[in-house]
Scaffold this active site. Sequence first.
Site, PDB file in Angstrom:
ATOM      1  CE  LYS A  57      -3.603  -4.386   1.346  1.00  0.00           C
ATOM      2  NZ  LYS A  57      -4.122  -3.694   2.116  1.00  0.00           N
TER       3      LYS A  57
ATOM      4  CG  ASP B 231      -1.941  -1.276   1.364  1.00  0.00           C
ATOM      5  OD1 ASP B 231      -1.978  -1.843   0.331  1.00  0.00           O
ATOM      6  OD2 ASP B 231      -2.688  -1.253   2.038  1.00  0.00           O
TER       7      ASP B 231
ATOM      8  CB  CYS C 169      -2.225  -2.477   5.520  1.00  0.00           C
ATOM      9  SG  CYS C 169      -4.068  -1.965   5.204  1.00  0.00           S
TER      10      CYS C 169
END
Length: 235
Positions: free
Chosen positions: A130, A25, A163
């Site tokens: 995701k 990310d 995450c």
Amino acid sequence: MPSFVDAEPYVFTFERTRVALLIIDMQRDFLEPGGFGAMLGNDVALLRRTVEPNRQLLAAGRSAGLFAIHTREGHRPDLADLPPAKRLRGHNATTIGDPGPMGRILVRGEPGHDIISELYPIAGEPVIDKPGKGAFFATDLDAILRHRGVRQLVVTGVTTEVCVHTTVREANDRGYDCLVLEDCCGSYFPEFHSVGLRMIKAQSGIFGWVGKSAPLIEAIAEPAGRIGMSSAITF
Ligand code: TIU
């Protein structure tokens, strides 16, 4: 031939053909002003220190032929994959799917959802979109890794306790070894970063290993089998 790199709680041993670099990310929405992270009231500068170490690691990994995978957190433009609870939680005035300075927040295809230019993927590096915090939930990451014979992951990215942590826990339960690089991960909350890393390496490595990028870059720059063992194994 195995390679070795210093880590905690002990040396991380890996096969270059069975390891993947998993960059979590590193998106404009988390790292640049005006995105989701800033909208939540966070100082994105706290994450920017991870950009250069990740850039150097990715360059070294590409040179050494390591498989690299990138992830992005975000949702379909119709938000059909966005859990109502995730959208409403926090009672923020602006939330996921709303327009922001970099397009609709955390929506696929919008400028803010994309990966920062410094770490932009190249051909052959899969990008996993995701909908959740973990990279395995509702994605084809596990299938991609298994088809390549990958058993070990070097995990970097943001944020450490959200995450990155969720992904490491998911990977651990699926049988992957994870080495998390502390200088390549970051959090809006420095204490969460530090404690998050301690959680991974505690109890003889309950979720995996924690290391730094420099010794790994050194290890992959040299022929496998001899570099990176600068200290004895400590348990
Ligand atoms: N808010 C926060 O700290 N992180 C996330 O929502 N996503 C990731 O960690 N990527």
